[in-house]
Enzyme design. Structure first.
Site, PDB file in Angstrom:
ATOM      1  N   HIS A   1      17.546 -14.273 -27.125  1.00  0.00           N
ATOM      2  CA  HIS A   1      17.871 -14.920 -25.665  1.00  0.00           C
ATOM      3  C   HIS A   1      16.788 -14.810 -24.761  1.00  0.00           C
ATOM      4  O   HIS A   1      16.372 -13.625 -24.440  1.00  0.00           O
ATOM      5  CB  HIS A   1      18.962 -13.910 -24.935  1.00  0.00           C
TER       6      HIS A   1
ATOM      7  N   SER B   1      18.564  -9.600 -28.282  1.00  0.00           N
ATOM      8  CA  SER B   1      18.588  -9.894 -26.909  1.00  0.00           C
ATOM      9  C   SER B   1      17.867  -8.880 -26.066  1.00  0.00           C
ATOM     10  O   SER B   1      16.599  -8.689 -26.486  1.00  0.00           O
ATOM     11  CB  SER B   1      19.844  -9.857 -26.279  1.00  0.00           C
ATOM     12  N   THR B   2      18.286  -8.147 -25.372  1.00  0.00           N
ATOM     13  CA  THR B   2      17.391  -7.297 -24.601  1.00  0.00           C
ATOM     14  C   THR B   2      16.897  -6.209 -25.408  1.00  0.00           C
ATOM     15  O   THR B   2      17.348  -5.624 -26.274  1.00  0.00           O
ATOM     16  CB  THR B   2      18.254  -5.914 -23.545  1.00  0.00           C
TER      17      THR B   2
ATOM     18  N   ASP C   1      27.019 -11.527 -28.515  1.00  0.00           N
ATOM     19  CA  ASP C   1      26.568 -12.506 -29.366  1.00  0.00           C
ATOM     20  C   ASP C   1      26.311 -11.972 -30.695  1.00  0.00           C
ATOM     21  O   ASP C   1      25.420 -11.123 -30.796  1.00  0.00           O
ATOM     22  CB  ASP C   1      25.490 -13.211 -28.691  1.00  0.00           C
TER      23      ASP C   1
ATOM     24  N   MET D   1      22.255  -6.958 -25.131  1.00  0.00           N
ATOM     25  CA  MET D   1      23.411  -6.720 -24.499  1.00  0.00           C
ATOM     26  C   MET D   1      24.527  -7.878 -24.983  1.00  0.00           C
ATOM     27  O   MET D   1      24.010  -8.896 -25.505  1.00  0.00           O
ATOM     28  CB  MET D   1      23.078  -6.783 -23.031  1.00  0.00           C
TER      29      MET D   1
END
Length: 345
Positions: A192, A165-166, A284, A281
């Site tokens: 994401h 993600s991030t 998941d 973050m």
């Protein structure tokens, strides 16, 4: 502790709306503004902000030039706030050092956008700025040597799944660069990201790598030496030996879902699944970690020292089912080592 934030955008309307939104959070002691990169440098030198929201297309000095200066002189977390049509520029900015991005709304800021914006910004505020790839010598195991097809190592692993993600786009690119000459199995990437960015991300990787990289399509069967990127705004699952695109529910937090991808891949590939959870973050990937473990597969997680946000890897590690916790510097080398191992029949 309250932070200082700097907003850099040539639109006075955007600066005003963001200031109002940020004031409502109660997380910032001071909010500084700049209309271009040159003014941004002056504000940074004078006020030493803790986090920056940055537009890329501005007069006099654009966001890219400012980012290069910032990373060399006052590296702090940056979230790019971009208009539509600059998708490719987003990934250039992240290569320079931006942590994450969010697309500007077409009209005024709505409540739904504000919630999404605040969630993104919260992760960026607590992000680390890892040492840039070019500043340190890479381990010998990471040297990319193009092998002939007959030289590519064989192993019992039949698929590699990477979730992030991030901070993920840069980390994913790094891992793929390190393994591209050694991988002979399908690779599936779940990042994401909104739909209009995943296609650009896949195309960018396809230009940079020797592997074939594309967005996964519904009904498509995975092929060797191909990287499939999960399309944004949809869940990517694996059923009956093919990818399936599934509409998300309104209350789904992570889209596309790393958990749903890993769990459905494991249902088909079992112990022959190799998976890696990188920076990001949230949690998941933690349910996927359990699925990989129960099937006898192998799971890697990025260590805190190289993560931009140590959220997803931390959640995976907390399950107790991660086989290897590794810095990004050695993640690719470990994947290559695992692909070289062949279990006896």
């Amino acid at each position: 502790m309250l932070m200082n934030i700097l907003l850099i955008d040539d639109s006075e309307l955007i600066l005003s709306e963001l200031s109002l939104l940020l004031n409502q959070t109660g997380k910032f002691s001071r909010i500084f503004k700049a209309h271009d990169g040159e003014e941004g440098i002056r504000q940074t030198m004078l006020n030493k902000p803790d986090v920056i929201i940055l537009d890329l297309q501005m007069p006099r000095m654009d966001g890219f030039t400012f980012l290069r200066w910032l990373m060399a002189n006052h590296p702090v977390p940056v979230m790019v706030f971009s208009s539509a049509g600059t998708d490719e520029n987003i990934f250039k900015a992240m290569e320079i050092g931006a942590v994450d991005f969010i697309q500007k709304p077409e009209n005024y800021i709505t409540g739904a956008f504000a919630n999404h914006f605040n969630e993104k910004l919260s992760a960026v505020m607590h992000a680390s700025i890892p040492l840039k790839t070019g500043s340190v010598a890479r381990p010998q195991a990471h040297k990319s040597v193009k092998l002939s097809h007959s030289e590519v190592p064989r192993s019992n692993f039949e698929i590699l799944v990477i979730g992030a993600s991030t901070g993920g786009p840069t980390a994913i690119q790094r891992v793929l660069e390190d393994i591209q000459s050694y991988v002979d199995i399908p690779v599936v990437v779940c990042q994401h990201m909104p739909r209009n960015f995943t296609g650009v991300f896949a195309n960018r990787l396809n230009m940079l790598l020797d592997l074939n990289v594309k967005e996964a399509e519904d009904g498509e069967c995975p092929q060797k030496q191909t990287v499939y990127v999960a399309p944004g705004d949809m869940h990517l699952e694996f059923h009956d030996n093919a990818f399936r695109l599934v509409q998300p529910h309104l209350n789904d937090r992570y889209i596309p879902s790393v958990d749903r991808l890993i769990e459905t891949v494991v249902a088909s590939y079992g112990k022959n699944t190799l998976a890696a959870i990188l920076t990001g973050m949230g949690t998941d990937g933690s349910a996927g970690a359990c699925a990989v473990h129960e099937a006898g597969g192998t799971l890697l997680a990025e260590s805190q020292d190289s993560c931009v946000v140590y959220g997803m890897p931390k959640a995976a590690v907390s399950t107790g089912f991660v086989d290897h916790v590794l810095s990004l510097d050695v993640m690719g080398g470990e994947i290559v080592s695992l692909l070289r191992q062949i279990e006896p029949e």
